[in-house]
Design an enzyme around this catalytic site. Structure first.
Site, PDB file in Angstrom:
ATOM      1  N   ASP A   1      39.555  25.551  25.061  1.00 62.64           N
ATOM      2  CA  ASP A   1      38.115  26.062  24.514  1.00 62.64           C
ATOM      3  C   ASP A   1      37.404  24.936  23.679  1.00 62.64           C
ATOM      4  OD1 ASP A   1      37.980  28.495  26.047  1.00 62.64           O
ATOM      5  OD2 ASP A   1      38.780  29.574  24.239  1.00 62.64           O
TER       6      ASP A   1
ATOM      7  N   ASN B   1      34.963  38.572  22.972  1.00 60.04           N
ATOM      8  CA  ASN B   1      36.399  39.560  22.747  1.00 60.04           C
ATOM      9  C   ASN B   1      36.626  39.656  21.430  1.00 60.04           C
ATOM     10  OD1 ASN B   1      36.364  39.953  25.367  1.00 60.04           O
ATOM     11  ND2 ASN B   1      38.044  38.577  25.913  1.00 60.04           N
ATOM     12  N   MET B   2      37.486  40.876  21.150  1.00 53.91           N
ATOM     13  CA  MET B   2      38.309  41.109  19.932  1.00 53.91           C
ATOM     14  C   MET B   2      39.555  40.791  20.416  1.00 53.91           C
ATOM     15  SD  MET B   2      37.990  41.561  16.592  1.00 53.91           S
ATOM     16  CE  MET B   2      36.503  42.252  16.041  1.00 53.91           C
TER      17      MET B   2
ATOM     18  N   THR C   1      42.110  19.328  32.524  1.00 59.86           N
ATOM     19  CA  THR C   1      43.056  19.320  31.213  1.00 59.86           C
ATOM     20  C   THR C   1      44.628  19.230  31.536  1.00 59.86           C
ATOM     21  OG1 THR C   1      42.962  21.745  31.029  1.00 59.86           O
ATOM     22  CG2 THR C   1      41.220  20.277  29.999  1.00 59.86           C
TER      23      THR C   1
ATOM     24  N   GLY D   1      37.475  35.507  23.009  1.00 58.74           N
ATOM     25  CA  GLY D   1      36.655  35.364  24.357  1.00 58.74           C
ATOM     26  C   GLY D   1      36.258  33.753  24.622  1.00 58.74           C
TER      27      GLY D   1
ATOM     28  N   GLY E   1      47.357  19.640  29.101  1.00 59.50           N
ATOM     29  CA  GLY E   1      48.241  19.963  28.124  1.00 59.50           C
ATOM     30  C   GLY E   1      48.320  18.636  27.197  1.00 59.50           C
ATOM     31  N   ALA E   2      49.640  18.571  26.503  1.00 65.38           N
ATOM     32  CA  ALA E   2      49.897  17.588  25.625  1.00 65.38           C
ATOM     33  C   ALA E   2      49.677  16.269  26.200  1.00 65.38           C
ATOM     34  CB  ALA E   2      51.143  17.603  24.940  1.00 65.38           C
TER      35      ALA E   2
ATOM     36  N   GLY F   1      46.153  30.320  15.928  1.00 61.23           N
ATOM     37  CA  GLY F   1      44.720  30.910  16.183  1.00 61.23           C
ATOM     38  C   GLY F   1      43.850  30.260  16.914  1.00 61.23           C
TER      39      GLY F   1
END
Ligand code: ATP
Length: 294
Positions: free
Chosen positions: A245, A11-12, A213, A39, A215-216, A278
């Site tokens: 990811d 994806n963008m 998963t 993506g 989280g922290a 990001g």
């Protein structure tokens, strides 16, 4: 160097930072705009490559201007894109994200990702047969997810299903996966369970090995018997986008070291990923990972 095949979305991400969300019909002046390659498939492919794996991506882009940029982005990271197909008369996948006051609104248009067919996976059969692990997520058609699970399972190649975004799946599909890697919310949806059921109880009745998963707090994992906990690594979190990811990619890369070691390294890699802005900004290289693990 492990060989990994990633079957998934490209994806963008189009990110607008605004003072507030516009009302229906309103035009608003935003503060800032940026685009980023994303993506789940593309992100996991990049994260695995940074960790030293040889990665082949099976995915689809459209025939628009983003297509070339997305392919070049993967190639520059060292991902093999010879099985990324271009779909005519189709847009590349996009995620239009508006950020305002610490909240976000996201509209995802799957575009070419929705055109990734089982036949495209079949063309990569020789790569899957020779892979150490296959990674697949659910931003592509479900029949393509199923084809990937069946092909890897038939070749006795461990396939990791990251069930995101979650949908309820047939038990038989889950049994084809070597591991599934949901978060708590995704596991409940996947099993059609109540959202408030304790995650350890959900893990006990998952019909395949599961890595959850958290989280922290890190991750929980269960092959059989009682769920085991791997604590999260303490870091200064800046942006958790892409943590899942990075976790999946690292888990696939280190899977050959056995379950507890792979989960520990996945938690460390994902913790490093949240220390930068990001999805791909903080995906670590082996030297950074080794430093955190030392
Ligand atoms: P996303 O969709 O945002 O990528 P997710 O829900 O799939 O997230 P999480 O459980 O939030 O996945 O995070 C994945 C892994 O990343 C966790 O198991 C943990 O190891 C690591 N992680 C996430 N947030 C933090 C944090 N603040 N500090 C340390 N590690 C973190």
């Amino acid at each position: 160097m492990p060989h990994i095949v990633v079957v998934g979305s490209i994806n963008m991400d189009l990110v607008t930072v605004a003072p507030r969300f516009p009302a229906p019909g309103e035009t608003l002046l935003g503060h800032r705009f940026l685009s980023a390659h994303g993506g789940k498939g593309g992100n996991q492919a990049v994260a695995a490559t940074r960790l030293g794996a040889e990665v082949h991506m099976v995915g689809a882009v459209g025939d628009d201007a983003f297509a070339q940029q997305l392919c070049e982005g993967l190639q520059q990271e060292g991902v093999d894109i010879s099985h990324v197909v271009r779909i005519d008369d189709c847009s590349s996948g996009t995620a239009s994200i508006t950020v305002a006051g610490g909240e976000n609104e996201i509209v995802v248009v799957p575009g070419a990702n929705a055109q990734l067919q089982p036949s495209h996976v079949a063309k990569a059969q020789h790569l899957i047969a020779g892979a150490d692990a296959v990674l697949v997520q659910m931003e592509i058609p479900l029949e393509t997810v199923e084809a990937t699970l069946r092909m890897a399972h038939a070749q006795r190649v461990p396939v990791i299903l990251n069930p995101a975004p979650a949908q309820r799946l047939p038990t038989e599909w889950l049994q084809l996966a070597r591991y599934i890697t949901p978060n708590q919310h995704e596991l409940a949806i996947l099993l059609g369970a109540d959202a408030d059921e304790d995650f350890r109880s959900l893990m006990r009745r998952t019909p395949c090995p599961v890595v959850l998963t958290h989280g922290a707090e890190g991750a929980w994992f269960r092959e059989q018997g009682e769920p085991q906990h791997q604590a999260g690594f303490a870091v200064e979190a800046v942006d958790s986008t892409g943590a899942g990811d990075t976790f999946n990619a690292a888990f696939a890369v280190f899977l050959q070291e056995g379950l507890p070691a792979a989960v520990r390294k996945a938690c460390a890699a994902a913790a490093l990923s949240v220390t930068h802005l990001g999805a791909r900004g903080g995906m670590p290289r082996p030297i950074e990972l080794d430093t955190l693990l030392a």
